[in-house]
Scaffold this motif. Structure first.
Motif, PDB file in Angstrom:
ATOM      1  N   ASP A  55      -9.849   4.430   0.225  1.00 12.56           N
ATOM      2  CA  ASP A  55      -9.787   5.506  -0.766  1.00 12.56           C
ATOM      3  C   ASP A  55      -8.325   5.825  -1.068  1.00 12.56           C
ATOM      4  O   ASP A  55      -7.732   6.717  -0.469  1.00 12.56           O
ATOM      5  CB  ASP A  55     -10.529   6.735  -0.265  1.00 12.56           C
ATOM      6  N   MET A  56      -7.761   5.077  -2.002  1.00  8.55           N
ATOM      7  CA  MET A  56      -6.356   5.251  -2.362  1.00  8.55           C
ATOM      8  C   MET A  56      -6.112   6.623  -2.998  1.00  8.55           C
ATOM      9  O   MET A  56      -5.174   7.323  -2.640  1.00  8.55           O
ATOM     10  CB  MET A  56      -5.933   4.145  -3.336  1.00  8.55           C
ATOM     11  N   LYS A  57      -6.956   7.017  -3.926  1.00 10.28           N
ATOM     12  CA  LYS A  57      -6.775   8.289  -4.617  1.00 10.28           C
ATOM     13  C   LYS A  57      -6.843   9.455  -3.642  1.00 10.28           C
ATOM     14  O   LYS A  57      -6.006  10.359  -3.680  1.00 10.28           O
ATOM     15  CB  LYS A  57      -7.821   8.455  -5.718  1.00 10.28           C
ATOM     16  N   THR A  59      -6.241   9.444  -0.460  1.00 11.70           N
ATOM     17  CA  THR A  59      -5.081   9.405   0.432  1.00 11.70           C
ATOM     18  C   THR A  59      -3.837   9.939  -0.265  1.00 11.70           C
ATOM     19  O   THR A  59      -3.102  10.758   0.302  1.00 11.70           O
ATOM     20  CB  THR A  59      -4.837   7.962   0.920  1.00 11.70           C
ATOM     21  N   VAL A  60      -3.606   9.518  -1.493  1.00 14.85           N
ATOM     22  CA  VAL A  60      -2.438   9.999  -2.244  1.00 14.85           C
ATOM     23  C   VAL A  60      -2.588  11.491  -2.538  1.00 14.85           C
ATOM     24  O   VAL A  60      -1.616  12.256  -2.414  1.00 14.85           O
ATOM     25  CB  VAL A  60      -2.250   9.179  -3.537  1.00 14.85           C
ATOM     26  N   THR A  85       5.093   5.756   0.354  1.00 13.81           N
ATOM     27  CA  THR A  85       4.680   4.536  -0.356  1.00 13.81           C
ATOM     28  C   THR A  85       4.939   3.299   0.494  1.00 13.81           C
ATOM     29  O   THR A  85       4.082   2.412   0.602  1.00 13.81           O
ATOM     30  CB  THR A  85       5.424   4.426  -1.697  1.00 13.81           C
ATOM     31  N   LEU A  88       2.479   3.231   3.418  1.00 22.36           N
ATOM     32  CA  LEU A  88       1.133   2.888   2.956  1.00 22.36           C
ATOM     33  C   LEU A  88       1.024   1.390   2.653  1.00 22.36           C
ATOM     34  O   LEU A  88       0.070   0.730   3.072  1.00 22.36           O
ATOM     35  CB  LEU A  88       0.771   3.711   1.715  1.00 22.36           C
ATOM     36  N   GLU A  89       2.008   0.852   1.952  1.00 23.28           N
ATOM     37  CA  GLU A  89       1.982  -0.580   1.625  1.00 23.28           C
ATOM     38  C   GLU A  89       2.017  -1.439   2.878  1.00 23.28           C
ATOM     39  O   GLU A  89       1.282  -2.414   2.998  1.00 23.28           O
ATOM     40  CB  GLU A  89       3.164  -0.925   0.715  1.00 23.28           C
ATOM     41  N   LEU A  92      -1.402  -1.185   4.792  1.00 19.87           N
ATOM     42  CA  LEU A  92      -2.455  -1.990   4.159  1.00 19.87           C
ATOM     43  C   LEU A  92      -2.211  -3.485   4.369  1.00 19.87           C
ATOM     44  O   LEU A  92      -3.142  -4.241   4.652  1.00 19.87           O
ATOM     45  CB  LEU A  92      -2.545  -1.666   2.669  1.00 19.87           C
ATOM     46  N   VAL A 105     -10.356  -0.818  -3.599  1.00 23.84           N
ATOM     47  CA  VAL A 105     -10.384   0.637  -3.695  1.00 23.84           C
ATOM     48  C   VAL A 105     -11.834   1.098  -3.695  1.00 23.84           C
ATOM     49  O   VAL A 105     -12.716   0.430  -4.253  1.00 23.84           O
ATOM     50  CB  VAL A 105      -9.621   1.152  -4.928  1.00 23.84           C
ATOM     51  N   THR A 117     -10.457   3.925   5.355  1.00 22.91           N
ATOM     52  CA  THR A 117      -9.543   4.981   4.938  1.00 22.91           C
ATOM     53  C   THR A 117      -8.966   5.728   6.133  1.00 22.91           C
ATOM     54  O   THR A 117      -7.744   5.945   6.208  1.00 22.91           O
ATOM     55  CB  THR A 117     -10.250   5.959   3.978  1.00 22.91           C
ATOM     56  N   GLN A 121      -5.049   5.874   7.106  1.00 25.50           N
ATOM     57  CA  GLN A 121      -4.371   7.168   7.067  1.00 25.50           C
ATOM     58  C   GLN A 121      -3.702   7.481   8.411  1.00 25.50           C
ATOM     59  O   GLN A 121      -2.582   7.989   8.443  1.00 25.50           O
ATOM     60  CB  GLN A 121      -5.341   8.277   6.683  1.00 25.50           C
TER      61      GLN A 121
END
Length: 133
Positions: A55-57, A59-60, A85, A88-89, A92, A105, A117, A121
């Motif tokens: 869940d990228m959205k 998390t951001v 950023t 996170l990159e 992943l 996603v 997720t 996180q």
């Protein structure tokens, strides 16, 4: 003019000598085919990536909410966003490499894939505490 027979008398289509030869050859061919199929299936299963969701959205959004709670200058906010950023990159990429995973996603998957997720996180949080590494 005499014609020669195409089949010699000792290897006629119904001869015992030919039948003795056909059974072992057919057995070897069947075993080779079965082994080839088994090895092919193992290679396909070994190289097929696992599909997972992230869940990228969410998390951001969670990061933005936490950042908004602090009174940061624009430079501090930009530096923190850059660290986030990068963390996170890397998180992943590390997960993908360790688990041979295809990360999608969450909204693009209806069902059937494991959600990673929380794992990502937690890893991002650890990386941020260590300085974004």
């Amino acid at each position: 003019m005499t014609t020669q027979p195409l089949v010699t008398p000792d290897v006629t289509p119904g001869s015992k000598r030919r039948n003795r030869c056909i059974v072992p050859v057919a057995t070897v061919a069947a075993v080779m085919l079965a082994l080839n199929a088994a090895v092919s299936l193992l290679l396909i299963q070994w190289q097929t990536p696992v599909t997972v969701t992230f869940d990228m959205k969410g998390t951001v959004d969670q990061f933005m909410e936490q950042t908004a709670a602090h009174q940061l200058s624009e430079a501090q906010s930009a530096a923190l966003s850059g660290r986030f950023t990068q963390a996170l990159e890397r998180s992943l990429a590390d997960y993908q490499q360790r688990h041979q995973a295809l990360i999608l996603v969450a909204p693009s998957v209806v069902s059937g894939a494991q959600d990673i997720t929380d794992v990502v996180q937690q890893d991002v949080s650890r990386r941020m505490q260590e300085g974004g590494q």
